[in-house]
Motif scaffolding. Structure first.
Motif, PDB file in Angstrom:
ATOM      1  N   GLY A 143    -131.961-110.855 -24.368  1.00 16.90           N
ATOM      2  CA  GLY A 143    -131.268-109.732 -23.762  1.00 16.90           C
ATOM      3  C   GLY A 143    -132.008-108.448 -24.108  1.00 16.90           C
ATOM      4  O   GLY A 143    -133.137-108.472 -24.614  1.00 16.90           O
ATOM      5  N   PRO A 144    -131.379-107.300 -23.876  1.00 17.71           N
ATOM      6  CA  PRO A 144    -132.055-106.031 -24.175  1.00 17.71           C
ATOM      7  C   PRO A 144    -132.506-105.915 -25.625  1.00 17.71           C
ATOM      8  O   PRO A 144    -133.620-105.456 -25.902  1.00 17.71           O
ATOM      9  CB  PRO A 144    -130.994-104.986 -23.828  1.00 17.71           C
ATOM     10  CG  PRO A 144    -130.123-105.642 -22.816  1.00 17.71           C
ATOM     11  CD  PRO A 144    -130.078-107.086 -23.206  1.00 17.71           C
ATOM     12  N   ALA A 145    -131.655-106.335 -26.578  1.00 15.48           N
ATOM     13  CA  ALA A 145    -132.022-106.198 -27.992  1.00 15.48           C
ATOM     14  C   ALA A 145    -133.255-107.029 -28.316  1.00 15.48           C
ATOM     15  O   ALA A 145    -134.222-106.532 -28.909  1.00 15.48           O
ATOM     16  CB  ALA A 145    -130.849-106.595 -28.887  1.00 15.48           C
ATOM     17  N   GLY A 146    -133.233-108.299 -27.948  1.00 17.89           N
ATOM     18  CA  GLY A 146    -134.354-109.176 -28.276  1.00 17.89           C
ATOM     19  C   GLY A 146    -135.649-108.762 -27.616  1.00 17.89           C
ATOM     20  O   GLY A 146    -136.723-108.773 -28.243  1.00 17.89           O
ATOM     21  N   LEU A 147    -135.584-108.387 -26.355  1.00 19.50           N
ATOM     22  CA  LEU A 147    -136.795-108.005 -25.623  1.00 19.50           C
ATOM     23  C   LEU A 147    -137.349-106.675 -26.111  1.00 19.50           C
ATOM     24  O   LEU A 147    -138.569-106.517 -26.277  1.00 19.50           O
ATOM     25  CB  LEU A 147    -136.492-107.946 -24.127  1.00 19.50           C
ATOM     26  CG  LEU A 147    -136.244-109.310 -23.464  1.00 19.50           C
ATOM     27  CD1 LEU A 147    -135.572-109.130 -22.101  1.00 19.50           C
ATOM     28  CD2 LEU A 147    -137.545-110.099 -23.306  1.00 19.50           C
TER      29      LEU A 147
ATOM     30  N   TYR B  82    -130.800 -85.892 -20.052  1.00 20.63           N
ATOM     31  CA  TYR B  82    -130.303 -86.477 -18.809  1.00 20.63           C
ATOM     32  C   TYR B  82    -129.516 -87.754 -19.098  1.00 20.63           C
ATOM     33  O   TYR B  82    -129.639 -88.368 -20.163  1.00 20.63           O
ATOM     34  CB  TYR B  82    -131.455 -86.835 -17.872  1.00 20.63           C
ATOM     35  CG  TYR B  82    -132.156 -85.662 -17.243  1.00 20.63           C
ATOM     36  CD1 TYR B  82    -131.751 -85.160 -16.012  1.00 20.63           C
ATOM     37  CD2 TYR B  82    -133.247 -85.059 -17.875  1.00 20.63           C
ATOM     38  CE1 TYR B  82    -132.396 -84.084 -15.427  1.00 20.63           C
ATOM     39  CE2 TYR B  82    -133.903 -83.979 -17.302  1.00 20.63           C
ATOM     40  CZ  TYR B  82    -133.477 -83.499 -16.072  1.00 20.63           C
ATOM     41  OH  TYR B  82    -134.121 -82.429 -15.499  1.00 20.63           O
ATOM     42  N   ILE B  83    -128.753 -88.160 -18.103  1.00 20.41           N
ATOM     43  CA  ILE B  83    -128.126 -89.478 -18.061  1.00 20.41           C
ATOM     44  C   ILE B  83    -128.867 -90.267 -16.988  1.00 20.41           C
ATOM     45  O   ILE B  83    -129.011 -89.797 -15.858  1.00 20.41           O
ATOM     46  CB  ILE B  83    -126.633 -89.377 -17.679  1.00 20.41           C
ATOM     47  CG1 ILE B  83    -125.882 -88.497 -18.672  1.00 20.41           C
ATOM     48  CG2 ILE B  83    -125.992 -90.756 -17.587  1.00 20.41           C
ATOM     49  CD1 ILE B  83    -124.717 -87.780 -18.065  1.00 20.41           C
ATOM     50  N   THR B  84    -129.351 -91.440 -17.336  1.00 20.13           N
ATOM     51  CA  THR B  84    -130.110 -92.244 -16.384  1.00 20.13           C
ATOM     52  C   THR B  84    -129.315 -93.483 -16.001  1.00 20.13           C
ATOM     53  O   THR B  84    -128.931 -94.274 -16.877  1.00 20.13           O
ATOM     54  CB  THR B  84    -131.467 -92.666 -16.983  1.00 20.13           C
ATOM     55  OG1 THR B  84    -132.192 -91.490 -17.350  1.00 20.13           O
ATOM     56  CG2 THR B  84    -132.287 -93.461 -15.975  1.00 20.13           C
ATOM     57  N   VAL B  85    -129.049 -93.647 -14.727  1.00 19.93           N
ATOM     58  CA  VAL B  85    -128.339 -94.818 -14.230  1.00 19.93           C
ATOM     59  C   VAL B  85    -129.384 -95.817 -13.736  1.00 19.93           C
ATOM     60  O   VAL B  85    -130.065 -95.588 -12.731  1.00 19.93           O
ATOM     61  CB  VAL B  85    -127.355 -94.443 -13.106  1.00 19.93           C
ATOM     62  CG1 VAL B  85    -126.634 -95.689 -12.588  1.00 19.93           C
ATOM     63  CG2 VAL B  85    -126.345 -93.417 -13.610  1.00 19.93           C
ATOM     64  N   TYR B  86    -129.528 -96.912 -14.469  1.00 18.75           N
ATOM     65  CA  TYR B  86    -130.509 -97.960 -14.157  1.00 18.75           C
ATOM     66  C   TYR B  86    -129.947 -99.245 -14.728  1.00 18.75           C
ATOM     67  O   TYR B  86    -129.775 -99.384 -15.939  1.00 18.75           O
ATOM     68  CB  TYR B  86    -131.856 -97.613 -14.784  1.00 18.75           C
ATOM     69  CG  TYR B  86    -133.006 -98.518 -14.368  1.00 18.75           C
ATOM     70  CD1 TYR B  86    -133.437 -98.570 -13.051  1.00 18.75           C
ATOM     71  CD2 TYR B  86    -133.670 -99.291 -15.323  1.00 18.75           C
ATOM     72  CE1 TYR B  86    -134.505 -99.381 -12.686  1.00 18.75           C
ATOM     73  CE2 TYR B  86    -134.735-100.099 -14.971  1.00 18.75           C
ATOM     74  CZ  TYR B  86    -135.144-100.145 -13.650  1.00 18.75           C
ATOM     75  OH  TYR B  86    -136.206-100.953 -13.281  1.00 18.75           O
ATOM     76  N   ALA B  87    -129.631-100.196 -13.879  1.00 16.53           N
ATOM     77  CA  ALA B  87    -128.845-101.366 -14.268  1.00 16.53           C
ATOM     78  C   ALA B  87    -129.524-102.186 -15.357  1.00 16.53           C
ATOM     79  O   ALA B  87    -130.743-102.318 -15.401  1.00 16.53           O
ATOM     80  CB  ALA B  87    -128.591-102.235 -13.038  1.00 16.53           C
ATOM     81  N   GLN B  88    -128.699-102.775 -16.223  1.00 16.48           N
ATOM     82  CA  GLN B  88    -129.226-103.547 -17.353  1.00 16.48           C
ATOM     83  C   GLN B  88    -130.087-104.718 -16.897  1.00 16.48           C
ATOM     84  O   GLN B  88    -131.105-105.022 -17.530  1.00 16.48           O
ATOM     85  CB  GLN B  88    -128.066-104.058 -18.211  1.00 16.48           C
ATOM     86  CG  GLN B  88    -128.513-104.888 -19.402  1.00 16.48           C
ATOM     87  CD  GLN B  88    -127.370-105.230 -20.322  1.00 16.48           C
ATOM     88  OE1 GLN B  88    -126.611-104.356 -20.731  1.00 16.48           O
ATOM     89  NE2 GLN B  88    -127.225-106.500 -20.655  1.00 16.48           N
TER      90      GLN B  88
ATOM     91  N   ILE C  20    -133.937-105.689 -17.977  1.00 19.31           N
ATOM     92  CA  ILE C  20    -134.375-107.009 -18.434  1.00 19.31           C
ATOM     93  C   ILE C  20    -135.544-107.526 -17.589  1.00 19.31           C
ATOM     94  O   ILE C  20    -136.521-108.071 -18.124  1.00 19.31           O
ATOM     95  CB  ILE C  20    -133.193-107.994 -18.418  1.00 19.31           C
ATOM     96  CG1 ILE C  20    -132.229-107.649 -19.562  1.00 19.31           C
ATOM     97  CG2 ILE C  20    -133.665-109.437 -18.530  1.00 19.31           C
ATOM     98  CD1 ILE C  20    -130.988-108.484 -19.616  1.00 19.31           C
ATOM     99  N   LYS C  21    -135.468-107.344 -16.284  1.00 20.40           N
ATOM    100  CA  LYS C  21    -136.586-107.763 -15.426  1.00 20.40           C
ATOM    101  C   LYS C  21    -137.887-107.087 -15.855  1.00 20.40           C
ATOM    102  O   LYS C  21    -138.941-107.737 -15.945  1.00 20.40           O
ATOM    103  CB  LYS C  21    -136.287-107.422 -13.964  1.00 20.40           C
ATOM    104  CG  LYS C  21    -135.233-108.270 -13.298  1.00 20.40           C
ATOM    105  CD  LYS C  21    -135.003-107.786 -11.869  1.00 20.40           C
ATOM    106  CE  LYS C  21    -133.864-108.511 -11.193  1.00 20.40           C
ATOM    107  NZ  LYS C  21    -133.611-107.982  -9.816  1.00 20.40           N
TER     108      LYS C  21
END
Length: 398
Positions: free
Chosen positions: A14-18, A99-105, A109-110
């Motif tokens: 997931g995000p943490a591991g990658l 800023y706030i960045t909207v970019y899907a989790q 991961i991709k």
């Protein structure tokens, strides 16, 4: 049994591991990732994605932020809507340019998976029977089966990073006698939809309505993400598309008029909400990061960002250990991380209580909630506090 060797064995892609693997690669520390799901599953699981400024900066430092910078939505603020009126929080101005960045989790991961594989890094997808061994000694190891049912494999390592989420095997490897788990379950959940429609607003809208909370977000110029507060035990079968749109129109309406653009709904589901913290986040040579150690309700948009913060301090500790022979930063991992975790838990709970309707509240308590909303949107001091927590508090290592 096949045996391999690495410096850091990471459980979970997931995000943490990658993010951990990429940071370690950047400073010359070897790692191997094992993941119970397939690549298609981890890249196809739709998740929200509001990135703090620090997470965006980290992605760019790692050289994996190009697509995020092209396709992400960079917002200077967000709106709190209540009593039929919208109130904009200008986070960019209140936080001196963040800023706030909207970019899907799943898009994050991709990007991380693709970059990891381009670099020749190892990710074992679709593994089974993952177990941790000797984590309290000097030579920990993990075992797993490739492709769920292959021959048992063993990775010998110096350290194990448990980045395997709330239900993974890493946290239970910390003896229950020394592990304290703090948890709060919320009586409501979020019904989320993805719809094929153009944006109804340029920034996120958080709405508090007598009928419950609603959130208007975005994914792309063609795809929008919206949420409704519902009973956590409700069945999605009870929610027709017409009923969903009717509730969204009602909860997002304003006295000035607001045009919510509808489109075909192609995904919908209900998720429950909890707050959770594990203390300690380390045991022997095992270190937990991300959802393995803590869960926040999505209202504060802190989940992925907390995972990123955990990994940054863990990398500092590993770098000091390998390059300077200093174990002191690793010994402070729980202390430093939990300072940030508890502040994020506080903010997430604050936002959850601020925006959701608690139908057990008395009329007096309901008016107190509305007064709190009025205060945070009319007081500059309160708005600054709200904005700085939302865009992300600075990293504190001391």
């Amino acid at each position: 049994m096949g045996i391999t060797r690495t410096q850091v064995a990471i459980i979970g892609a997931g995000p943490a591991g990658l993010l951990l693997a990429h940071q370690l690669h950047q400073i010359g520390i070897e790692s191997v990732i094992v993941e119970s799901r397939t690549r298609e599953e981890i890249e196809g699981t739709i998740r929200a994605g509001v990135l703090e400024q620090g997470t965006v900066d980290l992605m760019n430092r790692l050289g994996v932020g190009d697509r995020m910078m092209k396709e992400g939505h960079f917002h200077e603020g967000f709106e709190l809507r209540f009593n039929g009126k919208g109130h904009r929080i200008n986070a960019h101005e209140l936080t001196q340019g963040k800023y706030i960045t909207v970019y899907a989790q799943h898009e994050v991961i991709k990007d991380l998976v693709a970059a990891r594989l381009r670099q020749g890094g190892t990710i074992h997808f679709n593994v089974g029977d993952v177990s941790l061994h000797d984590v309290d000694g000097s030579s920990p190891k993990i075992r797993f089966r490739p492709d769920k049912d292959g021959e048992l494999q063993e990775i010998h390592c110096d350290f194990i990073a448990g980045c395997d989420g709330f239900h993974g095997p890493s946290r239970p490897a910390i003896p229950q006698s020394i592990r304290t788990e703090y948890q709060k379950l919320y009586p409501f959940g979020w019904l989320g939809i993805l719809t094929e429609a153009p944006p109804s607003a340029l920034e996120l809208i958080y709405a508090n309505h007598d009928r419950g909370f609603a959130l208007l977000s975005t994914r792309s110029p063609q795809i929008q993400r919206l949420y409704l507060q519902v009973d956590a035990k409700d069945d999605i079968a009870n929610w027709s598309d017409d009923r969903i749109w009717s509730e969204l129109h009602t909860r997002l309406e304003t006295r000035e008029g607001f045009n919510l653009i509808e489109g075909p709904i192609f995904q919908k589901g209900i998720v429950s909400m909890r707050s959770f913290v594990c203390d300690p986040m380390q045991y022997g040579r095992l270190f937990l990061a991300g959802d393995a150690a803590h869960i926040v309700p999505p209202t504060g948009a802190k989940g992925l960002n907390l995972a990123a913060a955990d990994t940054q301090f863990l990398v500092r500790g590993l770098e000091a250990y390998y390059k300077q022979g200093r174990p002191d930063l690793l010994e402070r991992y729980t202390e430093v991380c939990l300072r940030r975790v508890w502040k994020a838990e506080r903010f997430s709970m604050f936002m959850t209580n601020l925006l959701h309707r608690n139908f057990d509240h008395s009329p007096f308590e309901r008016q107190i909630q509305l007064a709190e909303l009025d205060y945070v949107t009319s007081s500059r001091a309160a708005s600054v506090s709200l904005a700085e927590n939302y865009v992300g508090l600075p990293m504190q290592y001391d």
